[in-house]
Design a protein around this motif. Structure first.
Motif, PDB file in Angstrom:
ATOM      1  N   THR A  11       0.809  -1.094  -0.076  1.00  0.00           N
ATOM      2  CA  THR A  11       0.102   0.034  -0.063  1.00  0.00           C
ATOM      3  C   THR A  11       0.948   1.234   0.067  1.00  0.00           C
ATOM      4  O   THR A  11       1.942   1.276   0.657  1.00  0.00           O
ATOM      5  CB  THR A  11      -0.870   0.156   1.442  1.00  0.00           C
ATOM      6  OG1 THR A  11      -1.704  -1.068   1.421  1.00  0.00           O
ATOM      7  CG2 THR A  11      -1.833   1.228   1.333  1.00  0.00           C
TER       8      THR A  11
ATOM      9  N   GLY B 254     -13.438   7.819  -4.565  1.00  0.00           N
ATOM     10  CA  GLY B 254     -13.889   7.277  -3.393  1.00  0.00           C
ATOM     11  C   GLY B 254     -12.896   7.505  -2.297  1.00  0.00           C
ATOM     12  O   GLY B 254     -12.266   7.939  -2.360  1.00  0.00           O
TER      13      GLY B 254
ATOM     14  N   GLN C 190     -10.836   4.935   0.738  1.00  0.00           N
ATOM     15  CA  GLN C 190     -10.494   3.564   1.347  1.00  0.00           C
ATOM     16  C   GLN C 190      -9.975   3.679   2.754  1.00  0.00           C
ATOM     17  O   GLN C 190      -9.789   4.917   3.049  1.00  0.00           O
ATOM     18  CB  GLN C 190      -9.095   3.111   0.317  1.00  0.00           C
ATOM     19  CG  GLN C 190      -9.560   2.601  -1.070  1.00  0.00           C
ATOM     20  CD  GLN C 190      -8.332   1.750  -1.625  1.00  0.00           C
ATOM     21  OE1 GLN C 190      -7.326   2.009  -1.409  1.00  0.00           O
ATOM     22  NE2 GLN C 190      -8.662   0.846  -2.671  1.00  0.00           N
ATOM     23  N   GLU C 191      -9.777   2.510   3.372  1.00  0.00           N
ATOM     24  CA  GLU C 191      -9.700   2.545   4.627  1.00  0.00           C
ATOM     25  C   GLU C 191      -8.646   1.528   5.061  1.00  0.00           C
ATOM     26  O   GLU C 191      -8.740   0.186   4.175  1.00  0.00           O
ATOM     27  CB  GLU C 191     -10.647   2.549   5.620  1.00  0.00           C
ATOM     28  CG  GLU C 191     -11.501   1.371   5.965  1.00  0.00           C
ATOM     29  CD  GLU C 191     -12.594   1.819   6.522  1.00  0.00           C
ATOM     30  OE1 GLU C 191     -12.920   0.749   7.660  1.00  0.00           O
ATOM     31  OE2 GLU C 191     -13.144   2.581   6.905  1.00  0.00           O
ATOM     32  N   ILE C 192      -7.764   1.440   6.033  1.00  0.00           N
ATOM     33  CA  ILE C 192      -6.816   0.586   6.412  1.00  0.00           C
ATOM     34  C   ILE C 192      -6.884   0.528   7.852  1.00  0.00           C
ATOM     35  O   ILE C 192      -6.638   1.829   8.339  1.00  0.00           O
ATOM     36  CB  ILE C 192      -5.433   0.431   5.557  1.00  0.00           C
ATOM     37  CG1 ILE C 192      -4.768  -0.786   5.784  1.00  0.00           C
ATOM     38  CG2 ILE C 192      -4.736   1.597   6.130  1.00  0.00           C
ATOM     39  CD1 ILE C 192      -3.548  -0.822   4.608  1.00  0.00           C
TER      40      ILE C 192
ATOM     41  N   THR D 189      -8.091   6.664   6.744  1.00  0.00           N
ATOM     42  CA  THR D 189      -8.810   6.739   5.684  1.00  0.00           C
ATOM     43  C   THR D 189      -8.445   7.703   4.706  1.00  0.00           C
ATOM     44  O   THR D 189      -7.787   8.694   4.833  1.00  0.00           O
ATOM     45  CB  THR D 189     -10.329   7.006   5.844  1.00  0.00           C
ATOM     46  OG1 THR D 189     -10.284   8.316   6.899  1.00  0.00           O
ATOM     47  CG2 THR D 189     -11.094   6.054   6.709  1.00  0.00           C
ATOM     48  N   TRP D 190      -8.356   7.445   3.145  1.00  0.00           N
ATOM     49  CA  TRP D 190      -7.695   8.467   2.138  1.00  0.00           C
ATOM     50  C   TRP D 190      -8.792   8.226   1.050  1.00  0.00           C
ATOM     51  O   TRP D 190      -9.363   7.583   0.795  1.00  0.00           O
ATOM     52  CB  TRP D 190      -6.352   7.928   1.973  1.00  0.00           C
ATOM     53  CG  TRP D 190      -6.142   6.837   1.232  1.00  0.00           C
ATOM     54  CD1 TRP D 190      -5.854   6.727  -0.038  1.00  0.00           C
ATOM     55  CD2 TRP D 190      -5.894   5.417   1.973  1.00  0.00           C
ATOM     56  NE1 TRP D 190      -5.423   5.372  -0.416  1.00  0.00           N
ATOM     57  CE2 TRP D 190      -5.548   4.611   0.683  1.00  0.00           C
ATOM     58  CE3 TRP D 190      -6.051   4.800   3.173  1.00  0.00           C
ATOM     59  CZ2 TRP D 190      -5.511   3.343   0.732  1.00  0.00           C
ATOM     60  CZ3 TRP D 190      -5.897   3.453   3.232  1.00  0.00           C
ATOM     61  CH2 TRP D 190      -5.576   2.608   2.105  1.00  0.00           C
ATOM     62  N   ARG D 191      -8.552   9.495   0.241  1.00  0.00           N
ATOM     63  CA  ARG D 191      -9.205   9.555  -0.724  1.00  0.00           C
ATOM     64  C   ARG D 191      -8.538   8.805  -2.120  1.00  0.00           C
ATOM     65  O   ARG D 191      -7.230   8.699  -2.365  1.00  0.00           O
ATOM     66  CB  ARG D 191      -9.269  11.130  -1.422  1.00  0.00           C
ATOM     67  CG  ARG D 191     -10.177  11.975  -0.547  1.00  0.00           C
ATOM     68  CD  ARG D 191     -10.171  13.207  -1.018  1.00  0.00           C
ATOM     69  NE  ARG D 191      -9.044  13.971  -1.499  1.00  0.00           N
ATOM     70  CZ  ARG D 191      -8.116  14.383  -0.680  1.00  0.00           C
ATOM     71  NH1 ARG D 191      -8.408  14.883   0.501  1.00  0.00           N
ATOM     72  NH2 ARG D 191      -6.861  14.973  -1.240  1.00  0.00           N
ATOM     73  N   VAL D 192      -9.146   8.207  -2.741  1.00  0.00           N
ATOM     74  CA  VAL D 192      -9.023   7.483  -3.964  1.00  0.00           C
ATOM     75  C   VAL D 192      -9.961   7.579  -5.108  1.00  0.00           C
ATOM     76  O   VAL D 192     -11.026   7.137  -5.276  1.00  0.00           O
ATOM     77  CB  VAL D 192      -8.666   6.016  -3.818  1.00  0.00           C
ATOM     78  CG1 VAL D 192      -8.155   5.163  -5.124  1.00  0.00           C
ATOM     79  CG2 VAL D 192      -7.811   5.617  -2.701  1.00  0.00           C
TER      80      VAL D 192
END
Length: 172
Positions: free
Chosen positions: A79, A107, A109-111, A101-104
Motif C-alpha cells: 500500500t 471514493g 479507502q480505509e486500512i 482513511t484516504w481519497r482514491v
C-alpha cells in the motif's frame, strides 16, 4: 478543530508553512517499524493463518507518504498513501489500533493497523508499550499530514537522486 481544519486555516500563512515544510525535509527522520494490518477472514485463510486476521508488515512514514511493505526483507509495496489524500486517522478504544482513511479517485479507502506486542515483556508492560507505540504512529502521521496540507498539498521534495540511489543500494 481537526488537524485538517487547522492546517487548511494555516495554508494562507505561506511563510510559516514553507518553513515547516523545509523543516520536515531537513530534520525529520523517517518513522518505520512493524505494524499488524487487519485482513479479512478469507485473506487469513488464503495465507494459511485462519485464526489470525492480523498480518505483519513493515511500514514507513517518510516526508509526505506512508508505505506498507510486505516485510523488512521483502520490499514489495503493498500500500502506498500520499499524506495529502488522507481524510482521517482514528485511534481505536483499545489504544493500540488505528484506522487510516484516504481519497482514491472519487471514493475513499480505509486500512486498519495494530501495533504488535513485545512478547518478551510482562503482560502489563507489553500492553502499555504497544499503546505508546500506537500513539507515536498516529501523532507522526497527523504531524506530517498537517504540514502537507498547510503547504497547499504540494509534494514535498524527498531527496536527491544520488541519495535515493544510496538508499536503494543499502536496502539490497
Amino acid at each position: 478543530m481537526s488537524i485538517w481544519e487547522n492546517a487548511e486555516a494555516r495554508t494562507l500563512e505561506r511563510p510559516e508553512s514553507l518553513k515547516e515544510m523545509a523543516d520536515l525535509c531537513e530534520n525529520s527522520k523517517d518513522t518505520s517499524g512493524d505494524l499488524l494490518q487487519k485482513v479479512s477472514r478469507l485473506q487469513a485463510v488464503a495465507r494459511g493463518s485462519p485464526l489470525s486476521t492480523w498480518q505483519k508488515h513493515w511500514c514507513v512514514i517518510s516526508h509526505n507518504f506512508f508505505v506498507v511493505f510486505a516485510s523488512r526483507t521483502d520490499l514489495t509495496v503493498q500500500t502506498f498513501i500520499l499524506l495529502s489524500t488522507l481524510t482521517g486517522i482514528d485511534r481505536m478504544e483499545d489504544g493500540r489500533t488505528f484506522k487510516i482513511t484516504w481519497r482514491v479517485g472519487s471514493g475513499v479507502q480505509e486500512i486498519t493497523f495494530r501495533t504488535p506486542e513485545n512478547l518478551n515483556e510482562p503482560q502489563n508492560v507489553r500492553v502499555l508499550s504497544s499503546q505508546d507505540e500506537c500513539g507515536k504512529w498516529v501523532n507522526e502521521i497527523k504531524k506530517r499530514t498537517e504540514v502537507v496540507i498547510a503547504t497547499g498539498e504540494q509534494l514535498i521534495p524527498c531527496l536527491s537522486s544520488k541519495e535515493a540511489q544510496k538508499i536503494v543500494k543499502e536496502l539490497q
